[in-house]
Design a protein around this motif. Structure first.
Motif, mmCIF file in Angstrom:
data_model
loop_
_atom_site.group_PDB
_atom_site.id
_atom_site.type_symbol
_atom_site.label_atom_id
_atom_site.label_comp_id
_atom_site.label_asym_id
_atom_site.label_seq_id
_atom_site.Cartn_x
_atom_site.Cartn_y
_atom_site.Cartn_z
ATOM 1 N N SER A 796 -6.380 49.434 -22.508
ATOM 2 C CA SER A 796 -6.093 49.900 -21.150
ATOM 3 C C SER A 796 -5.160 51.114 -21.218
ATOM 4 C CB SER A 796 -5.420 48.790 -20.343
ATOM 5 O OG SER A 796 -4.129 48.517 -20.883
ATOM 6 N N ASN A 797 -4.990 51.802 -20.086
ATOM 7 C CA ASN A 797 -4.075 52.951 -20.060
ATOM 8 C C ASN A 797 -2.651 52.528 -20.418
ATOM 9 O OD1 ASN A 797 -6.277 54.393 -19.285
ATOM 10 N ND2 ASN A 797 -5.548 54.917 -17.222
ATOM 11 N N ARG A 798 -2.239 51.359 -19.937
ATOM 12 C CA ARG A 798 -0.902 50.864 -20.255
ATOM 13 C C ARG A 798 -0.768 50.611 -21.757
ATOM 14 N NH1 ARG A 798 3.870 51.167 -18.336
ATOM 15 N NH2 ARG A 798 3.060 50.663 -16.240
ATOM 16 N N GLU A 799 -1.779 49.980 -22.349
ATOM 17 C CA GLU A 799 -1.729 49.705 -23.793
ATOM 18 C C GLU A 799 -1.735 50.994 -24.605
ATOM 19 O OE1 GLU A 799 -4.037 45.385 -23.989
ATOM 20 O OE2 GLU A 799 -5.200 47.247 -23.817
ATOM 21 N N ILE A 800 -2.493 51.995 -24.143
ATOM 22 C CA ILE A 800 -2.510 53.283 -24.832
ATOM 23 C C ILE A 800 -1.143 53.939 -24.760
ATOM 24 C CG2 ILE A 800 -3.488 55.616 -24.797
ATOM 25 C CD1 ILE A 800 -6.111 54.359 -23.808
ATOM 26 N N SER A 801 -0.517 53.865 -23.588
ATOM 27 C CA SER A 801 0.805 54.483 -23.431
ATOM 28 C C SER A 801 1.824 53.836 -24.366
ATOM 29 C CB SER A 801 1.263 54.374 -21.976
ATOM 30 O OG SER A 801 1.607 53.029 -21.641
ATOM 31 N N GLU A 802 1.735 52.518 -24.510
ATOM 32 C CA GLU A 802 2.659 51.816 -25.409
ATOM 33 C C GLU A 802 2.369 52.161 -26.864
ATOM 34 O OE1 GLU A 802 2.067 47.765 -24.351
ATOM 35 O OE2 GLU A 802 3.238 47.902 -22.480
#
Length: 839
Positions: A796-802
């Motif tokens: 997800s975008n959140r997982e990519i950001s992390e």
């Protein structure tokens, strides 16, 4: 068709499999030793309860019964055992052509004339079945096990079975039954001697029981000592019995490597069956006869003393501790730690003292049985030991603390004790050399070299001092970029290699290989690794695993990743069976993680790196920069080249702080191949200081990457290929293809892409960022491609950001721009395009 071959090569299986595919009825008969004296005994079941008359009418009646129900294929198993009347019937059927025949005969057996004439006169075609070759044998075993078979185990099974399909089957089943064949990390390993099933024992015993007593005595003697000098065998059993045994095909006489005649079984598994037949008292008596005969011969070498000691332990003769100590020392020198343990333990039980205890502890140390090492050595008070005994006790304790337990503080305490107590110059030099080896593992490379070079320069340095100094100096020179100095260290090591602990030679030898690969002297590195090959027992599995690490390390340095993976997986499985390999296993893990990553197997690479990090400590800090380089490769394989570049810089900084300048250069070059434009100045500086042709070429490559100079990248690819660095060549060619494409030069793009593809195949099928980009020339930035790859992986975008340490808004912005460039509606379409650019 007449199928001929040795028992167990698969004649009957092949004949049955073929006849099962036929549309006509098949009638099978079989010759047997018990029915050979009965007229038409093989066809008795065909006649049923009909009464036999004279031979002519019996033949006719049997023939009519066979053909009564239309066309038939007649299968005849073991036709060499047919009685004369059955053989005659078979001959008549063949001459008249009233039935097709598939028959089997065993090689080396007397065959009835009527059967022999079937192929001599052309009625049947004879096909001789040979045993499987090595590759076929391995394929058979791996198919049966459903997994990869370790190379050493494969070699031992091949030698034990001779490629005989039946023997292979029973060997595998027998080894599984007693737990000697097991899977470790997905690799099947045979540990201990070959064993056979009861079924195979029965088959072999049936042949043995037909032999005269004199020949059986020959077999009994050979079973306890194979190969056996022919003069000793003749002395114990007599000329005639030995000659008849050879004529009957149960033993063979061959020249051994020492140009003497020796006797051995014609098939390796015979010995196992014979040994099972002998009772305990008979075995002890036979072994006692051998001990007496062998011990009476002069000029005994190490292998002779080991043989006598091994025989004596299970004989009716007494054995002195001195002989067992000598045998244990020889076994450990030959890297057979299991046999060395057995001899040393027996010697200790017979009053061998600290010498036997140290040999036992060393054998246990290499097997990773750390607590047992401590228990053995705790039986001796260091305050009561003389200097020589204290040195033995202390060296093994220090090694156990560092390489098995991982307690560097305790190891240093014991080292300090040795330095304070040992005054003899020669013994003290060994302690200094040991300090050099430990300094290397603590990542104090300059100290390791300075200390070790004093030892190597000393005229009175013992073999043990030379070996430990070679570890400290030799293994430091490569990472420091001083590989040109390794030749003199290696020369001194080779002079003493046959006088030290056999397994100690492998870590020292690896230093030479590492230095050579850092200098791109790959062919020489291959030659060094080849010097350590040649294993004959499963007790040498640790040495075999270490040799696999050497071979795999060179393969990875060359870029032959597909080949390297199999070798390194074998190595780690062999070394992982015991914790002692925790230190040695680090180079194997580093190389395997790089190989996995280069082939795109990111999750496998990550698992290996995790294993390495879990065992990290002060006792193995030297490997940290190289593990981080492998982690950079892993990050790239995971689709995060920007993160890979960051990790590569951390690795370079860590390496530079500990004088590992060649590793620093490798790390900087890894960053450049992933798209970093900052590496060239520092690589140019290092190129002027470090040995070998590799780092100057890395500097040229980094400059070409920063300038996106397609022609320079092509030149670098060609130069790497000339050196034999095929992975580097493939990446440079792929980067050249991308640069040509960006300039719109389609012809040059195709030529460079073809070079990259050819080299990728040579390396085992690369999936590096450069190769992937060349294969998927999407107009994206490195970061946009990185994020698109992670979307395709399901993040997800959140997982990519992390994962990338970016804000979610930044990630969304990159996705928006990537979709805009490619005229895509959303992230799902972007993911599908990354997964399949042709869609």
């Amino acid at each position: 068709m007449m199928l001929s071959g040795d028992a167990g090569v698969g004649k009957t299986s092949l004949a049955r499999r073929v006849t099962e595919t036929l549309d006509v009825q098949v009638r099978w008969v079989a010759g047997t030793a018990s029915a050979r004296t009965i007229p038409l005994g093989a066809f008795a079941h065909v006649l049923g309860d009909r009464t036999l008359g004279d031979p002519a009418s019996s033949l006719g009646a049997t023939r009519d019964s066979l053909l009564a129900h239309g066309p038939v294929v007649l299968g005849v198993d073991d036709a060499h055992l047919l009685d004369q009347l059955s053989a005659t019937l078979l001959h008549q059927i063949a001459i008249d052509g009233v039935a097709r025949i598939v028959a089997t005969v065993r090689s080396g057996e007397a065959v009835p004339d009527a059967v022999t004439s079937l192929w001599k006169d052309g009625y049947l075609t004879r096909l001789d079945l040979d045993p499987f070759n090595r590759e076929q044998s391995i394929e058979l075993v791996e198919t049966a096990l459903g997994g990869h078979l370790e190379g050493l185990s494969a070699e031992l099974m091949w030698q034990a079975s001779g490629g005989n399909a039946l023997f292979l089957r029973h060997l595998v089943e027998g080894a599984l039954e007693v737990g000697r064949l097991r899977a470790v990390r997905g690799v099947w390993q045979l540990r201990g001697s070959a064993t056979v099933t009861r079924e195979l024992t029965t088959l072999v015993e049936a042949r043995i029981e037909r032999l005269p007593d004199g020949i059986i005595d020959v077999l009994n003697v050979v079973s306890q000592c194979e190969p056996l000098d022919i003069d000793v065998l003749v002395e114990l059993c007599g000329d005639q019995a030995v000659e008849v045994a050879e004529q009957r095909g149960v033993v063979q006489v061959v020249d051994d490597d020492r140009q003497r005649l020796t006797a051995r079984f014609t098939h390796p598994l015979f010995g196992e069956v014979i040994r099972r037949r002998l009772g305990e008292l008979a075995t002890r008596r036979v072994r006692g006869r051998l001990v007496t005969a062998l011990g009476a011969r002069g000029g005994l070498g190490d292998s002779d003393r080991m043989t006598i000691a091994e025989l004596a332990l299970g004989s009716d003769k007494s054995v002195e501790a001195e002989l067992l100590i000598s045998a244990a020392r020889s076994a450990v020198a030959l890297s057979d730690v299991a046999l060395g343990e057995r001899f040393a333990r027996a010697a200790l039980q017979r009053g061998g003292g600290i010498t036997a205890a140290d040999l036992l502890a060393r054998a246990l140390l290499w097997q990773g049985r750390a607590q047992e090492v401590e228990e053995v050595l705790d039986g001796f008070d260091p305050d009561t030991l003389d200097e020589v005994s204290l040195l033995r006790w202390g060296m093994t304790r220090v090694s156990n603390q560092y390489f098995s337990i991982g307690d560097a503080d305790e190891g240093d305490r014991i080292l300090a004790l040795l330095k304070s107590r040992i005054a003899d110059p020669s013994a003290a030099l060994i302690v200094v050399a040991l300090e050099s080896g430990l300094a290397y593992h603590q990542n104090r490379l300059s100290d390791a070299v300075a200390i070790g070079e004093r030892v190597l320069a000393a005229p009175n340095a013992s073999p043990w001092a030379t070996a430990w100094a070679a570890i400290g100096v030799g293994r430091s020179l490569g990472p420091m970029g001083r590989g040109g100095e390794i030749d003199e260290v290696a020369r001194k090591l080779r002079r003493v290699r046959d006088r030290i602990d056999g397994l100690l030679a492998y870590p020292a030898g690896f230093g030479e290989i590492q230095a050579l690969t850092f200098c791109a002297r790959f062919a020489e590195a291959d030659d060094v690794a080849a010097q350590f090959r040649g294993f004959t027992t499963s007790g040498q599995y640790l040495a075999w695993g270490m040799t696999c690490t050497m071979i795999g390390w060179v393969d990875v340095a060359r870029g032959k990743l597909g080949k390297a993976v199999e070798v390194l997986e074998d190595s780690i499985a062999a070394l992982s069976t015991e914790r002692s390999a925790g230190m040695w296993i680090y180079p194997a893990r580093i190389a395997l993680a790089k190989a996995y990553a280069g082939l795109g197997r990111a999750s496998d690479a990550r698992a290996v790196i995790t294993d390495a990090d879990e065992q990290r400590g002060r006792h193995n800090l030297v490997f940290d920069p190289q593990v981080r380089v492998a982690e950079a490769w892993c990050a790239a394989a995971e689709g995060t080249p920007m993160r890979a570049i960051e990790i590569a810089h951390v690795a370079a900084d860590t390496a530079a702080r500990s004088d590992q300048f060649a590793v620093e250069a490798e790390a900087l070059h890894v960053g450049a191949r992933f798209g970093d434009h900052r590496a060239a100045p520092r690589l140019t500086d290092l190129a002027a200081r470090l040995d070998g042709a590799l780092v100057p070429l890395h500097a040229r490559h980094a400059e070409a990457v920063a300038a996106a100079d397609a022609l320079a990248l092509d030149d670098c690819a060609a130069a790497y290929e000339r050196l034999g660095a095929y992975l580097d060549a493939a990446d440079a060619a792929a980067q050249a293809a991308t640069a040509h494409g960006q300039r719109g030069d389609r012809r040059a793009n195709a030529a460079s892409a073809a070079t990259a593809n050819r080299l990728s195949v040579l390396c085992g099928g690369l999936a590096t960022p450069a190769v992937r980009t060349a294969a998927q020339p999407l107009p994206l930035t490195v970061r946009e491609r990185e994020i698109a790859t992670l979307i395709a992986a399901g993040l997800s975008n959140r997982e990519i950001s992390e994962r990338l340490v970016l804000s979610v808004r930044t990630v969304e912005g990159h996705i928006y721009r990537a979709c805009e460039k490619l005229d895509l509606a959303d992230r799902d379409q972007l993911a599908r395009l990354v997964l399949d650019p042709s869609a």
